[in-house]
Design a protein around this motif. Structure first.
Motif, PDB file in Angstrom:
ATOM      1  N   VAL A  48      -3.139   7.183   1.900  1.00  0.00           N
ATOM      2  CA  VAL A  48      -3.410   7.108   2.783  1.00  0.00           C
ATOM      3  C   VAL A  48      -2.427   7.308   3.408  1.00  0.00           C
ATOM      4  CG1 VAL A  48      -4.838   5.868   4.225  1.00  0.00           C
ATOM      5  CG2 VAL A  48      -5.845   6.689   2.312  1.00  0.00           C
ATOM      6  N   ILE A  49      -1.589   6.522   3.069  1.00  0.00           N
ATOM      7  CA  ILE A  49      -0.123   6.073   4.589  1.00  0.00           C
ATOM      8  C   ILE A  49       1.055   6.415   3.776  1.00  0.00           C
ATOM      9  CG2 ILE A  49      -0.999   4.443   5.484  1.00  0.00           C
ATOM     10  CD1 ILE A  49      -0.073   2.734   3.637  1.00  0.00           C
ATOM     11  N   LEU A  52       4.511  -4.136  -6.548  1.00  0.00           N
ATOM     12  CA  LEU A  52       3.537  -1.770  -5.935  1.00  0.00           C
ATOM     13  C   LEU A  52       3.424  -1.637  -4.533  1.00  0.00           C
ATOM     14  CD1 LEU A  52       4.847   0.636  -6.721  1.00  0.00           C
ATOM     15  CD2 LEU A  52       2.080   0.962  -7.715  1.00  0.00           C
ATOM     16  N   ARG A  53       2.245  -2.594  -4.772  1.00  0.00           N
ATOM     17  CA  ARG A  53       0.948  -2.705  -3.027  1.00  0.00           C
ATOM     18  C   ARG A  53       0.031  -3.657  -3.725  1.00  0.00           C
ATOM     19  NH1 ARG A  53       1.163   2.458  -4.586  1.00  0.00           N
ATOM     20  NH2 ARG A  53      -0.838   2.916  -4.615  1.00  0.00           N
ATOM     21  N   LEU A  71       1.830   5.617  -8.091  1.00  0.00           N
ATOM     22  CA  LEU A  71       3.092   5.594  -7.258  1.00  0.00           C
ATOM     23  C   LEU A  71       3.457   5.397  -5.096  1.00  0.00           C
ATOM     24  CD1 LEU A  71       5.554   6.911 -10.016  1.00  0.00           C
ATOM     25  CD2 LEU A  71       4.501   4.090 -10.099  1.00  0.00           C
ATOM     26  N   ALA A  72       2.242   6.447  -5.538  1.00  0.00           N
ATOM     27  CA  ALA A  72       2.004   6.287  -3.912  1.00  0.00           C
ATOM     28  C   ALA A  72       0.415   5.739  -3.459  1.00  0.00           C
ATOM     29  CB  ALA A  72       2.468   7.372  -3.103  1.00  0.00           C
ATOM     30  N   ASN A  73       0.304   5.329  -2.788  1.00  0.00           N
ATOM     31  CA  ASN A  73      -1.211   5.736  -1.417  1.00  0.00           C
ATOM     32  C   ASN A  73      -0.833   6.622  -0.814  1.00  0.00           C
ATOM     33  OD1 ASN A  73      -3.458   4.689  -0.041  1.00  0.00           O
ATOM     34  ND2 ASN A  73      -3.290   2.939  -0.173  1.00  0.00           N
ATOM     35  N   GLU A  79      -7.824   0.599  -2.717  1.00  0.00           N
ATOM     36  CA  GLU A  79      -7.595   1.373  -3.459  1.00  0.00           C
ATOM     37  C   GLU A  79      -7.796   1.957  -4.787  1.00  0.00           C
ATOM     38  OE1 GLU A  79      -4.002   2.045  -4.485  1.00  0.00           O
ATOM     39  OE2 GLU A  79      -2.408   0.942  -2.695  1.00  0.00           O
TER      40      GLU A  79
END
Lengths: 222, 79
Positions: free
Chosen positions: B70-71, A57-58, B66-68, A94
């Motif tokens: 910040v960016i 994912l990240r 699912l999304a960050n 995170e």
């Protein structure tokens, strides 16, 4: 000093970090990511480098939502010390304990070498043993170390003396050459370079020793 | 019910991977590609049958994991 090192699937610097804490005099517990609570009376938690959950994912995203991380966030909110190194820095971003995020290196390449850093802040237990402006060497090994945040946040970090280290020569495109960031209370530190790989003259130098030693001094005086 | 989430870097955030893809396209002789942005598509199978509720729930998933934000920006499609 009682230290805990969190172990995720894919962590690969957890034992190095345990050695660095032990060398500074800590009793070290290894803590599995599925645990829901921390051992009692921990002073400091280390989130190690590696590739937790395969960077799916990240980088750090899945680890930051693992059961133990809620306890890590609680520990930090109570004023406990936390250090996140490399993937650990990504995890701290995170969780929201540190602002900003770490993006893919600007040159796309994985960077693995010993690199020059300048000590910026000397506030807080992690930084107090360094001298402001001191130039030191630590290894870096990462693909996603490009620290990114909005311009006003970068300015605020500077204004609040929360930039711990800067790169002398930026290896990854990081905003403001930032290599490490402190929380507002200076008790949470995230950094891409590996101080735990710089605590033995035979292996990567000893410029990381001061970080763990400073922490030990503060905790033993407490 | 299925949902599809599109996650993209926000405008103004440099996308090193997109830039690398753009260079590679140029090397293959594809002229005139002025920009490449790389994102993610995430498909979800949901037990929820109410579209509005599904959208609320998936939006919450985007904000929390699912999304960050910040960016990254995200867009939710209920299929």
């Amino acid at each position: 000093m009682r230290a805990g090192v969190i172990v995720f699937p894919g962590s690969n610097c957890d034992r190095d970090l345990a050695v660095a804490f032990a060398q500074a005099g800590a009793d070290v517990s290894m803590i599995w990511h599925k645990d829901v609570s921390l051992p009692d009376n921990l002073d400091v938690i280390g989130i190690p480098g590696g590739f937790s959950f395969g960077d799916y994912l990240r980088c750090g995203a899945i680890a930051a939502r693992s059961p133990i991380c809620s306890a890590v966030v609680e520990h930090a909110k109570r004023g406990g010390y936390v250090i996140g190194i490399c993937n650990g820095f990504q995890v701290l971003c995170e969780t929201g304990l540190l602002p900003g995020t770490l993006m893919r290196n600007s040159e796309i390449k994985f960077v693995c070498k010993t690199i020059g850093l300048r000590v910026e802040s000397t506030q807080g237990a992690f930084m107090k043993t360094y001298n402001s402006g001191q130039e030191i060497q630590m290894p870096v090994a990462h693909h996603d170390g490009n620290y990114t945040a909005e311009d006003d946040l970068i300015a605020r970090l500077d204004g609040e003396d929360r930039v711990a280290f800067r790169y002398l020569k930026n290896p990854n495109g990081s905003a403001g050459d930032i290599a490490g960031v402190l929380s507002a209370n200076k008790r949470v530190l995230g950094l891409m370079p590996h101080p735990e790989r710089a605590v033995d003259a035979a292996l990567g130098g000893t410029d990381g020793t001061a970080l763990f030693a400073g922490l030990a001094t503060v905790l033993e005086d407490a | 019910m299925k949902a599809r989430v599109h996650v993209m870097l926000k405008n103004g955030v440099l996308d090193p991977q997109g830039e690398a893809v753009r260079h590679a396209l140029g090397a293959l002789g594809f002229d005139g590609v002025d920009g490449v942005r790389q994102g993610k598509v995430i498909e979800l199978d949901l037990s929820e049958s109410n579209r509005d509720k599904a959208k609320v729930s998936v939006t919450d998933m985007c904000e929390k994991l699912l999304a960050n934000t910040v960016i990254e920006s995200y867009r939710v499609e209920i299929l």
